[in-house]
Write an enzyme that holds these catalytic residues in place. Sequence first.
Site, PDB file in Angstrom:
ATOM      1  N   TYR A  67       0.834  -1.206   0.000  1.00 37.02           N
ATOM      2  CA  TYR A  67       0.000   0.000   0.000  1.00 37.02           C
ATOM      3  C   TYR A  67       0.868   1.254   0.000  1.00 37.02           C
ATOM      4  O   TYR A  67       2.006   1.243   0.507  1.00 37.02           O
ATOM      5  CB  TYR A  67      -0.851   0.059   1.260  1.00 37.02           C
ATOM      6  CG  TYR A  67      -2.122  -0.753   1.271  1.00 37.02           C
ATOM      7  CD1 TYR A  67      -3.105  -0.561   0.313  1.00 37.02           C
ATOM      8  CD2 TYR A  67      -2.362  -1.681   2.283  1.00 37.02           C
ATOM      9  CE1 TYR A  67      -4.293  -1.267   0.353  1.00 37.02           C
ATOM     10  CE2 TYR A  67      -3.549  -2.401   2.336  1.00 37.02           C
ATOM     11  CZ  TYR A  67      -4.511  -2.189   1.370  1.00 37.02           C
ATOM     12  OH  TYR A  67      -5.682  -2.889   1.424  1.00 37.02           O
ATOM     13  N   GLU A 113      -5.870  -0.840   8.092  1.00 40.53           N
ATOM     14  CA  GLU A 113      -5.819  -0.632   9.534  1.00 40.53           C
ATOM     15  C   GLU A 113      -4.812   0.463   9.883  1.00 40.53           C
ATOM     16  O   GLU A 113      -4.143   0.423  10.911  1.00 40.53           O
ATOM     17  CB  GLU A 113      -5.497  -1.937  10.283  1.00 40.53           C
ATOM     18  CG  GLU A 113      -6.627  -2.927  10.283  1.00 40.53           C
ATOM     19  CD  GLU A 113      -6.761  -3.661   8.956  1.00 40.53           C
ATOM     20  OE1 GLU A 113      -7.842  -3.599   8.360  1.00 40.53           O
ATOM     21  OE2 GLU A 113      -5.789  -4.298   8.521  1.00 40.53           O
ATOM     22  N   ASN A 171      -9.783   1.348  -2.855  1.00 39.98           N
ATOM     23  CA  ASN A 171      -9.655   0.076  -2.134  1.00 39.98           C
ATOM     24  C   ASN A 171     -10.996  -0.303  -1.511  1.00 39.98           C
ATOM     25  O   ASN A 171     -11.551   0.462  -0.730  1.00 39.98           O
ATOM     26  CB  ASN A 171      -8.607   0.163  -1.019  1.00 39.98           C
ATOM     27  CG  ASN A 171      -8.417  -1.172  -0.321  1.00 39.98           C
ATOM     28  OD1 ASN A 171      -8.192  -2.188  -0.967  1.00 39.98           O
ATOM     29  ND2 ASN A 171      -8.541  -1.178   0.985  1.00 39.98           N
ATOM     30  N   GLU A 172     -11.502  -1.467  -1.893  1.00 38.40           N
ATOM     31  CA  GLU A 172     -12.748  -1.995  -1.339  1.00 38.40           C
ATOM     32  C   GLU A 172     -13.831  -0.920  -1.297  1.00 38.40           C
ATOM     33  O   GLU A 172     -14.519  -0.720  -0.290  1.00 38.40           O
ATOM     34  CB  GLU A 172     -12.483  -2.581   0.050  1.00 38.40           C
ATOM     35  CG  GLU A 172     -11.588  -3.810  -0.045  1.00 38.40           C
ATOM     36  CD  GLU A 172     -11.167  -4.370   1.302  1.00 38.40           C
ATOM     37  OE1 GLU A 172     -11.144  -3.613   2.285  1.00 38.40           O
ATOM     38  OE2 GLU A 172     -10.869  -5.570   1.366  1.00 38.40           O
ATOM     39  N   GLU A 252      -6.712 -10.499  -1.404  1.00 38.03           N
ATOM     40  CA  GLU A 252      -6.425 -10.542   0.033  1.00 38.03           C
ATOM     41  C   GLU A 252      -6.854 -11.894   0.570  1.00 38.03           C
ATOM     42  O   GLU A 252      -8.014 -12.093   0.929  1.00 38.03           O
ATOM     43  CB  GLU A 252      -7.123  -9.412   0.794  1.00 38.03           C
ATOM     44  CG  GLU A 252      -6.543  -8.035   0.540  1.00 38.03           C
ATOM     45  CD  GLU A 252      -7.134  -6.970   1.465  1.00 38.03           C
ATOM     46  OE1 GLU A 252      -7.871  -7.343   2.406  1.00 38.03           O
ATOM     47  OE2 GLU A 252      -6.867  -5.793   1.238  1.00 38.03           O
ATOM     48  N   TYR A 322      -0.177  -9.715  13.031  1.00 35.82           N
ATOM     49  CA  TYR A 322      -1.160 -10.314  12.114  1.00 35.82           C
ATOM     50  C   TYR A 322      -1.108 -11.852  12.082  1.00 35.82           C
ATOM     51  O   TYR A 322      -1.763 -12.473  11.250  1.00 35.82           O
ATOM     52  CB  TYR A 322      -0.959  -9.764  10.681  1.00 35.82           C
ATOM     53  CG  TYR A 322      -2.267  -9.628   9.933  1.00 35.82           C
ATOM     54  CD1 TYR A 322      -3.047  -8.488  10.082  1.00 35.82           C
ATOM     55  CD2 TYR A 322      -2.725 -10.621   9.085  1.00 35.82           C
ATOM     56  CE1 TYR A 322      -4.246  -8.356   9.403  1.00 35.82           C
ATOM     57  CE2 TYR A 322      -3.934 -10.500   8.402  1.00 35.82           C
ATOM     58  CZ  TYR A 322      -4.684  -9.366   8.566  1.00 35.82           C
ATOM     59  OH  TYR A 322      -5.882  -9.234   7.897  1.00 35.82           O
TER      60      TYR A 322
END
Length: 635
Positions: A67, A113, A171-172, A252, A322
């Site tokens: 990103y 996030e 994005n999304e 993803e 993560y």
Amino acid sequence: MPGNLLDTQTASQRSFGIDYDKNYFLKDGKPFRYISGSIHYSRVPRYYWKDRLLKMKMAGLDAIQTYVPWNYHEFKPGVYDFSGDRDIEYFLQLANEIGLLVILRAGPYICAEWDMGGLPAWLLERESIILRSSDLDYLAAVERWMGVLLPKMKPYLYQNGGPVIMVQVENEYGSYFACDYDYLRYLQKLFHHHLGDEVVLFTTDGASKHYLRCGALQGLYATVDFAPGSNVSAAFLTQRGSEPRGPLVNSEFYTGWLDHWGHPHSVVPTNTIAKTLDEILSRGANVNMYMFIGGTNFAYWNGKEQFEKKWLGFQLQVSYDYDAPLSEAGDLTDKYFALREVIGRYNHLPEDPIPPTTPKYAYGRVTMEKVNVHLLPCRFICACILYFGFVLYRTTFPKNCSEPTPLFSPLNGVHDRAYVSVDGVPQGILERGKSNMINITGKAGANLDMLVENMGRVNYGRYNNDFKGLVSNLSLGQVTLIDWEIYPLDIDSVVGHGLNSKGGESKTSGGNPSRYAAPAFYTGRFSIPSGIPDLPQDTYIKFPGWTKGQIWINGFNLGRYWPVRGPQVTLFVPSNILVSSSPNNITVLELEQSPCGIQKCAIEFVDKPDINATLHSSWLPDPLPSSQPHDLPDP
């Protein structure tokens, strides 16, 4: 042309595109399928980029995905920073040298996030702005930013000799309330203007018709996200609803999940991931594992999730380990080798040795001393506008309150956490979504101070226009408090210049002294041991007896600590911020209660992380299950 890229003649023979008739990508005219992993350069120190990329290459990956956080590079309007840890061009050069292709998720919104989903907080200076839409002020800012970023990225496109094979637009977007097709068309035109017509532009959305309805646009190749354990056939069938022909892509595929303060560390079973990954690859589909390494939310960069049902409140994000195949510190894990084995069935595994896990060193306890610097405006550099950190609000008591009187925020207007004191005596804490009222006492004319902490802006959903500070009136009993003095505290600059005034004690009488103390600074120093080779090494820092605050080492803002809420008890300390030539300076801002005066006043460096303390916070809802896409709202 950037250094280390191919020459013009060779670059002219390179191409990357889509064969819609045969349902695959074409790389240099030949069928191509990528196996990729996500790494965020903004969460990994530049010093370790090569180490992490090599480990990804040795896992059998042929591509990485990253990103670009807009707010990481344009901290203030028109002020751009692409140096040091922000040097994305150097990051792309490294990937190219190592032999990894790059899938670039350029935004302008990224979620990730990350604070405000990567959008700069200064966009909110016009309160009526509609983010991620055709709002003219928003588009003007996007056009200026992309006019800086995309020309830097163009030489790194695959057809120009670089590693970038695809670029994501937004994005999304299908998960956002605006559903503004004109906005997507605007971005499509803007990206082509700067990158040319040959570039493959794509979108990413959850594998649901609902999300693809607003997230997909003709001319932008639609890909989907789904998690381990999902019905792979059904998920790709959803993609086929938007892209009847072309390659199957999961952009993803979740190897783990993010953590939130007050919840257990998220863990996704390796065998579940390996089984679904094998199923995806057996179909000839393309996949990006999110994340392959999560990294760290240094400083104030973590985001926050607000539920669509507002009464559910917020989930405040911790670091970004993560539960990925490479740990936060880049360590090789069992999950790494299990997924490498699956990848090896479909990709040739490099024969070179895998870079080893970096050694860790326990430097031990460091004694801390309280610094007699109060959080008052006369001692701090005050910025005109502050986007991160702390702001001090001060007013005076409008009347005598000899009996405990409620101080409350009727509209939940403390964003996000306020440390309340009266004439320097701590009274308690107001916290957004949790505690909107405390009882305080004071005399007419007494100073009422509220140190307000920004704990991260909402990164996902319709509420990412997340204003900070006191955003609505507070009341003391039946009286609305007015005439606030506002002091944005540029604490990072002060820490960078050094704090060395020792001694002094804060007042602790009144309020609830057993539980709260006035926010205070503590400093300490430690030296790297001599006579031991290969030092300094990575380490972890823990806070025995400390409550909540912020820590800097040699002026580097390492991040937030909050061991009493967990699950993260230790913070990762990369070796590159440590020095062996002189003592290392540690500065701690403890916001609530330190152990000093009760037990040993110290922090401790250890060689093992503790990010899974089994602490419980009853006021927060359960986290989204790890089988769900990481940033989809409640259905």
